[in-house]
Design a protein around this motif. Structure first.
Motif, PDB file in Angstrom:
ATOM      1  N   PHE A 324       0.779  -1.090  -0.035  1.00  0.00           N
ATOM      2  CA  PHE A 324      -0.016   0.016  -0.162  1.00  0.00           C
ATOM      3  C   PHE A 324       0.691   1.173   0.134  1.00  0.00           C
ATOM      4  O   PHE A 324       0.357   2.267   0.224  1.00  0.00           O
ATOM      5  N   ILE A 325       2.239   1.138  -0.280  1.00  0.00           N
ATOM      6  CA  ILE A 325       3.150   2.368  -0.006  1.00  0.00           C
ATOM      7  C   ILE A 325       2.647   3.428  -1.045  1.00  0.00           C
ATOM      8  O   ILE A 325       2.736   4.718  -0.651  1.00  0.00           O
ATOM      9  N   PRO A 326       2.059   3.268  -2.405  1.00  0.00           N
ATOM     10  CA  PRO A 326       1.643   4.471  -3.043  1.00  0.00           C
ATOM     11  C   PRO A 326       0.426   5.325  -2.494  1.00  0.00           C
ATOM     12  O   PRO A 326       0.812   6.486  -2.310  1.00  0.00           O
ATOM     13  N   MET A 327      -0.291   4.604  -1.738  1.00  0.00           N
ATOM     14  CA  MET A 327      -1.333   5.451  -1.138  1.00  0.00           C
ATOM     15  C   MET A 327      -1.045   6.243   0.016  1.00  0.00           C
ATOM     16  O   MET A 327      -1.197   7.301   0.682  1.00  0.00           O
ATOM     17  N   ILE A 328      -0.040   5.420   0.913  1.00  0.00           N
ATOM     18  CA  ILE A 328       0.729   5.950   2.083  1.00  0.00           C
ATOM     19  C   ILE A 328       1.463   7.248   1.590  1.00  0.00           C
ATOM     20  O   ILE A 328       1.313   8.166   2.446  1.00  0.00           O
ATOM     21  N   ILE A 329       2.185   7.150   0.831  1.00  0.00           N
ATOM     22  CA  ILE A 329       3.054   8.402   0.247  1.00  0.00           C
ATOM     23  C   ILE A 329       2.526   9.516  -0.334  1.00  0.00           C
ATOM     24  O   ILE A 329       2.386  10.723  -0.061  1.00  0.00           O
ATOM     25  N   SER A 330       1.193   9.083  -1.113  1.00  0.00           N
ATOM     26  CA  SER A 330       0.528  10.253  -1.602  1.00  0.00           C
ATOM     27  C   SER A 330      -0.372  10.789  -0.429  1.00  0.00           C
ATOM     28  O   SER A 330      -0.682  12.261  -0.762  1.00  0.00           O
ATOM     29  N   THR A 331      -0.748  10.300   0.489  1.00  0.00           N
ATOM     30  CA  THR A 331      -1.418  10.795   1.620  1.00  0.00           C
ATOM     31  C   THR A 331      -0.389  11.968   2.531  1.00  0.00           C
ATOM     32  O   THR A 331      -0.855  12.854   2.760  1.00  0.00           O
ATOM     33  N   ALA A 332       0.919  11.182   2.483  1.00  0.00           N
ATOM     34  CA  ALA A 332       1.664  11.985   3.435  1.00  0.00           C
ATOM     35  C   ALA A 332       2.411  13.148   2.547  1.00  0.00           C
ATOM     36  O   ALA A 332       2.560  14.211   3.106  1.00  0.00           O
ATOM     37  N   ASP A 333       2.207  13.230   1.444  1.00  0.00           N
ATOM     38  CA  ASP A 333       2.584  14.181   0.389  1.00  0.00           C
ATOM     39  C   ASP A 333       1.731  15.455   0.364  1.00  0.00           C
ATOM     40  O   ASP A 333       2.176  16.589   0.129  1.00  0.00           O
ATOM     41  N   LYS A 334       0.508  15.234   0.921  1.00  0.00           N
ATOM     42  CA  LYS A 334      -0.535  16.362   0.948  1.00  0.00           C
ATOM     43  C   LYS A 334      -0.261  17.186   2.332  1.00  0.00           C
ATOM     44  O   LYS A 334      -0.731  18.140   2.466  1.00  0.00           O
ATOM     45  N   SER A 335       0.717  16.782   3.044  1.00  0.00           N
ATOM     46  CA  SER A 335       1.402  17.489   4.197  1.00  0.00           C
ATOM     47  C   SER A 335       2.307  18.275   3.746  1.00  0.00           C
ATOM     48  O   SER A 335       3.230  17.587   3.234  1.00  0.00           O
ATOM     49  N   GLN A 336       2.630  19.259   4.546  1.00  0.00           N
ATOM     50  CA  GLN A 336       3.987  20.241   4.425  1.00  0.00           C
ATOM     51  C   GLN A 336       4.711  19.571   5.551  1.00  0.00           C
ATOM     52  O   GLN A 336       6.247  20.006   5.412  1.00  0.00           O
ATOM     53  N   HIS A 337       4.419  18.855   6.473  1.00  0.00           N
ATOM     54  CA  HIS A 337       4.956  18.592   7.435  1.00  0.00           C
ATOM     55  C   HIS A 337       6.176  17.385   6.783  1.00  0.00           C
ATOM     56  O   HIS A 337       5.865  16.468   6.216  1.00  0.00           O
ATOM     57  N   LYS A 338       7.392  17.500   7.707  1.00  0.00           N
ATOM     58  CA  LYS A 338       8.281  16.384   7.306  1.00  0.00           C
ATOM     59  C   LYS A 338       8.328  15.137   8.098  1.00  0.00           C
ATOM     60  O   LYS A 338       8.976  14.058   7.902  1.00  0.00           O
ATOM     61  N   ASP A 339       7.567  15.094   9.270  1.00  0.00           N
ATOM     62  CA  ASP A 339       7.568  13.939  10.130  1.00  0.00           C
ATOM     63  C   ASP A 339       5.898  13.762  10.309  1.00  0.00           C
ATOM     64  O   ASP A 339       5.469  14.612  11.332  1.00  0.00           O
ATOM     65  N   VAL A 340       5.472  12.732   9.731  1.00  0.00           N
ATOM     66  CA  VAL A 340       3.947  12.500  10.002  1.00  0.00           C
ATOM     67  C   VAL A 340       3.689  11.117  10.589  1.00  0.00           C
ATOM     68  O   VAL A 340       4.626  10.368  10.212  1.00  0.00           O
ATOM     69  N   THR A 341       2.296  10.925  10.801  1.00  0.00           N
ATOM     70  CA  THR A 341       1.954   9.769  11.016  1.00  0.00           C
ATOM     71  C   THR A 341       0.536   9.438  10.146  1.00  0.00           C
ATOM     72  O   THR A 341      -0.175  10.252  10.038  1.00  0.00           O
ATOM     73  N   ILE A 342       0.644   8.375   9.524  1.00  0.00           N
ATOM     74  CA  ILE A 342      -0.445   7.756   8.716  1.00  0.00           C
ATOM     75  C   ILE A 342      -1.182   6.750   9.517  1.00  0.00           C
ATOM     76  O   ILE A 342      -0.543   5.655   9.757  1.00  0.00           O
ATOM     77  N   ASP A 343      -2.496   6.859   9.668  1.00  0.00           N
ATOM     78  CA  ASP A 343      -3.408   5.858  10.086  1.00  0.00           C
ATOM     79  C   ASP A 343      -3.915   5.098   8.855  1.00  0.00           C
ATOM     80  O   ASP A 343      -4.505   5.840   8.248  1.00  0.00           O
ATOM     81  N   ILE A 344      -3.649   3.824   8.830  1.00  0.00           N
ATOM     82  CA  ILE A 344      -4.177   2.885   7.844  1.00  0.00           C
ATOM     83  C   ILE A 344      -5.463   2.449   8.545  1.00  0.00           C
ATOM     84  O   ILE A 344      -5.454   1.736   9.516  1.00  0.00           O
ATOM     85  N   THR A 345      -6.717   2.982   8.019  1.00  0.00           N
ATOM     86  CA  THR A 345      -7.956   2.626   8.554  1.00  0.00           C
ATOM     87  C   THR A 345      -8.763   1.684   7.896  1.00  0.00           C
ATOM     88  O   THR A 345      -8.778   1.637   6.765  1.00  0.00           O
ATOM     89  N   LEU A 346      -9.532   0.766   8.806  1.00  0.00           N
ATOM     90  CA  LEU A 346     -10.346  -0.390   8.153  1.00  0.00           C
ATOM     91  C   LEU A 346     -11.777  -0.106   8.753  1.00  0.00           C
ATOM     92  O   LEU A 346     -11.892  -0.433  10.062  1.00  0.00           O
ATOM     93  N   ASN A 347     -12.620  -0.053   7.976  1.00  0.00           N
ATOM     94  CA  ASN A 347     -13.895   0.261   8.222  1.00  0.00           C
ATOM     95  C   ASN A 347     -15.082   0.019   7.246  1.00  0.00           C
ATOM     96  O   ASN A 347     -14.887   0.498   6.223  1.00  0.00           O
ATOM     97  N   ASN A 348     -15.886  -0.922   7.617  1.00  0.00           N
ATOM     98  CA  ASN A 348     -17.088  -1.247   6.720  1.00  0.00           C
ATOM     99  C   ASN A 348     -16.526  -1.579   5.283  1.00  0.00           C
ATOM    100  O   ASN A 348     -17.154  -1.183   4.321  1.00  0.00           O
ATOM    101  N   GLY A 349     -15.352  -2.530   5.170  1.00  0.00           N
ATOM    102  CA  GLY A 349     -14.838  -2.963   4.072  1.00  0.00           C
ATOM    103  C   GLY A 349     -14.189  -2.095   3.279  1.00  0.00           C
ATOM    104  O   GLY A 349     -13.861  -2.083   1.943  1.00  0.00           O
ATOM    105  N   MET A 350     -13.896  -0.845   3.722  1.00  0.00           N
ATOM    106  CA  MET A 350     -13.059   0.148   3.300  1.00  0.00           C
ATOM    107  C   MET A 350     -11.538   0.465   3.869  1.00  0.00           C
ATOM    108  O   MET A 350     -11.594   0.022   5.108  1.00  0.00           O
ATOM    109  N   ILE A 351     -10.559   0.606   3.237  1.00  0.00           N
ATOM    110  CA  ILE A 351      -9.222   0.973   3.636  1.00  0.00           C
ATOM    111  C   ILE A 351      -9.180   2.327   3.244  1.00  0.00           C
ATOM    112  O   ILE A 351      -9.007   2.887   2.361  1.00  0.00           O
ATOM    113  N   GLY A 352      -8.601   3.032   4.502  1.00  0.00           N
ATOM    114  CA  GLY A 352      -8.626   4.329   4.413  1.00  0.00           C
ATOM    115  C   GLY A 352      -7.095   4.951   4.849  1.00  0.00           C
ATOM    116  O   GLY A 352      -6.369   3.941   5.546  1.00  0.00           O
ATOM    117  N   PHE A 353      -6.558   5.874   4.335  1.00  0.00           N
ATOM    118  CA  PHE A 353      -5.362   6.383   4.895  1.00  0.00           C
ATOM    119  C   PHE A 353      -5.427   8.029   5.233  1.00  0.00           C
ATOM    120  O   PHE A 353      -5.814   8.729   4.537  1.00  0.00           O
TER     121      PHE A 353
END
Length: 402
Positions: A324-353
């Motif tokens: 899932f690295i492409p989604m992880i990086i895509s989500t992280a790149d939306k922030s200007q912060h250089k040190d971020v936390t990404i939550d991979i969420t699982l809810n109702n059959g959906m995977i969120g970042f």
């Protein structure tokens, strides 16, 4: 000072968690050279250490960097060439090997990993089509500084040849390296190669370190201009990442630490991973969020049941987090912060970042239809009786050349 007692503790610890994964097929797919458009992406998966030392004597050889032609070296080579172990991770023969993402089948972990990675990458691009060519790069996998340096030298030359091939066709290339565990240090050693052989050096557009033990020398490497963008992805529950006290130049860390003496380059982004699963309590009809953090094996290996020592399974099993690295990086790149936390969420059959900073929540979702599609592909690749066969073959390999 490393004492014999510490060496023994190191051996015991690694023996309980060692992951192994090796060659399954010998096909040499040529898919990377079929689609001749104006720009091609070269995406390379670099595996980690193949085998860890099992005795104090072997551990001391690793410490002294004298493992070449030792019993440990020969046993590692034996395991590296056993086709069975290659059914759980993105690994192939030694060298740069193209991967056919549409040829996933029973036991073909490298093709399955690349196939899911591609599906996630296209989702992350939000409809923008990219021409991705996938490869594995195989090195010896020995727990050794010199082995990682030799691996980097071969990777450097292989990338030069691949870039030249496309260049002769008038095609521009963009290189992404995904280095798992010490495979990340093989990639970081490309900085040394670039300094030694600057002529016709390749440019690494994205270097992705996944669970890589961060060493003292890595601070110099990340500043080298061969790397344009660097992502260090880690988990606070990855204990293996910081366990190699022997083949590193210092006690390894999970992330790069900024200090007055160690200024971190702007091209570096560090991403801590967590997994948040929403579960429904049927008795109370209330939802509860459960937060876990992936272990070292969760990041890279398909969970076919071989790691019985782990107390907690990953909610994403059997798919490794690395897919899932492409989604992880895509989500992280939306922030200007250089040190971020990404939550991979699982809810109702959906995977969120989700990436949370002080002002905003950045979120990306993968639709259930896409998840169902690649999970169907996973079912086609699951090896039968892998757990029992793995434990039997792994036990035999440990006894070899001890």
């Amino acid at each position: 000072m490393i004492t014999a007692k510490k060496a023994l503790l190191f051996v015991i610890a690694l023996a309980s968690i060692s992951q192994v994964g090796f060659l399954l097929h010998k096909e040499n797919f040529n898919t990377s050279k079929k689609n001749h458009s104006t720009e091609q992406n070269i995406i390379v998966f670099v595996h980690g250490t193949v085998n860890s030392p099992r005795t104090t004597g072997q551990a001391l050889k690793v410490l002294r960097n004298t493992v070449d032609n030792s019993g440990y070296d020969k046993k590692t080579e034996f395991m590296r060439n056993d086709p069975f172990f290659f059914q759980s991770q993105a690994i192939d023969q030694l060298g740069l090997i193209p991967v056919d993402i549409n040829n996933f089948q029973y036991g073909s972990a490298k093709c399955l990993f690349a196939h899911i990675y591609e599906m996630v990458a296209q989702q992350a691009k939000e409809g923008v089509t990219t021409n991705n060519n996938y490869y594995t790069f195989g090195w010896t996998g020995t727990l050794s500084k010199s082995a990682r340096l030799r691996g980097a030298e071969k990777l450097y030359k292989s990338l030069q040849k691949e870039v030249d091939y496309f260049k002769n066709l008038g095609i521009k290339t963009r290189i992404t390296l995904v280095g798992y565990s010490h495979g990340g240090n093989v990639c970081l050693n490309l900085a040394h190669m670039a300094t030694q052989s600057p002529y016709n050096r390749p440019t690494i557009d994205e270097l992705i370190l996944l669970g890589t033990p961060i060493q003292k020398g890595a601070y110099r490497s990340i500043k080298n201009s061969i790397f344009k963008n660097i992502y260090n992805i880690y988990s606070e529950k990855d204990n293996v990442q910081v366990m190699d006290w022997f083949s590193t130049d210092s006690l390894p860390a999970r992330k790069f630490i900024r200090s007055k003496k160690k200024r971190l380059p702007a091209k570096l982004k560090q991403i801590r991973l967590r997994i948040v699963e929403t579960k429904l309590n049927k008795q109370t009809n209330r939802s509860k969020k459960i937060t876990t953090e992936p272990t070292h094996s969760h990041l890279w290996f398909f969970a076919w049941g071989q790691y019985k020592f782990e107390q907690h399974s990953c909610p994403l099993n059997p798919v490794p987090v690395g897919a899932f690295i492409p989604m992880i990086i895509s989500t992280a790149d939306k922030s200007q912060h250089k040190d971020v936390t990404i939550d991979i969420t699982l809810n109702n059959g959906m995977i969120g970042f989700e990436q949370r900073d002080p002002e905003t929540i950045f979120q990306a979702l993968m639709p259930g239809q896409l998840i169902s599609k690649f999970m169907g592909n996973v079912q086609d690749c699951i090896p039968s009786n892998y757990s029992d066969d793995y434990n039997e073959k792994y036990s035999k390999s440990i006894k070899l050349l001890v």
